[in-house]
Design a protein around this motif. Structure first.
Motif, short mmCIF file in Angstrom:
data_model
loop_
_atom_site.label_atom_id
_atom_site.label_comp_id
_atom_site.label_asym_id
_atom_site.label_seq_id
_atom_site.Cartn_x
_atom_site.Cartn_y
_atom_site.Cartn_z
N THR A 1 0.88 -1.07 -0.03
CA THR A 1 0.03 -0.07 0.12
C THR A 1 0.69 1.24 -0.02
O THR A 1 0.44 2.30 0.22
N LEU B 1 -0.28 4.57 -1.58
CA LEU B 1 -1.79 5.23 -0.93
C LEU B 1 -1.27 6.05 0.21
O LEU B 1 -0.62 5.97 0.92
N ASN B 2 -2.14 7.29 0.16
CA ASN B 2 -1.95 8.27 1.15
C ASN B 2 -2.66 7.68 2.27
O ASN B 2 -3.58 6.94 2.26
N GLU C 1 -5.31 9.39 3.83
CA GLU C 1 -6.77 9.33 3.54
C GLU C 1 -7.29 8.04 2.98
O GLU C 1 -8.24 7.59 3.33
N ASP C 2 -6.46 7.61 1.89
CA ASP C 2 -6.98 6.30 1.15
C ASP C 2 -6.74 5.15 2.04
O ASP C 2 -7.69 4.33 2.15
N CYS D 1 -9.88 2.66 3.12
CA CYS D 1 -9.91 1.28 2.84
C CYS D 1 -9.93 0.53 4.07
O CYS D 1 -10.96 -0.32 4.14
#
Length: 153
Positions: free
Chosen positions: A123, A126-127, A129-130, A134
């Motif tokens: 991951t 991904l930031n 927030e993402d 998730c």
């Protein structure tokens, strides 16, 4: 979503993605169990006891959806491998608790840290927030699936 082509059964969309994710998790668990010298079921048992701290064989059987006889065989193998120990139940002399040994504690530390690292690598694009979104989605879907399972006759 669900399709059948001849004898092949397939999914697409979110259900297909969920299935691919579950298979990736199973593959990871299989590799870890093989490296640890235990079966996948034994690793599941160790993980369940690790998460609880200790539990009765009946509780372990229920959480693994197995018979108490199957869990007895698994726990006996783990006791013989010095990865689990049986401890007298303080208030019921006919019962006992299953707990991890120090060797199993180290195995679980390695397992969880390796899983955490693998997920981190998977991951890394991904930031925050993402990742939060998730996480929320996985937890929500899991809770909904659990509620469907408990409501089923």
């Amino acid at each position: 979503m669900y399709k059948q082509f001849g004898s092949a059964h397939t999914l697409d969309g979110f259900p297909a993605a969920a299935l691919v994710f579950l298979r990736a998790l199973d593959s990871n668990r299989h590799r870890i169990s093989r490296e640890a010298g235990v079966t996948g079921s034994e690793l599941r048992a160790l993980s369940r006891v690790a998460e609880a701290g200790s539990m009765t064989p009946k509780e372990l059987a229920e959480s693994m959806e197995m018979t108490t006889g199957a869990v007895t065989a698994i726990s006996t193998r783990l006791v013989e491998a010095q990865l689990m120990r049986r401890v007298d139940h303080p208030s019921d002399r006919r019962s006992l608790f299953l707990e991890l040994t120090p060797a199993a504690d180290e195995l679980m530390k390695l397992h969880y840290r390796e899983f955490e690292s693998s997920i981190g690598i998977a991951t890394e694009g991904l930031n925050e927030e993402d990742l939060r979104a998730c996480s929320a989605l996985l937890l929500s879907v899991s809770e909904q699936l659990a509620s469907i399972e408990t409501a089923a006759p």
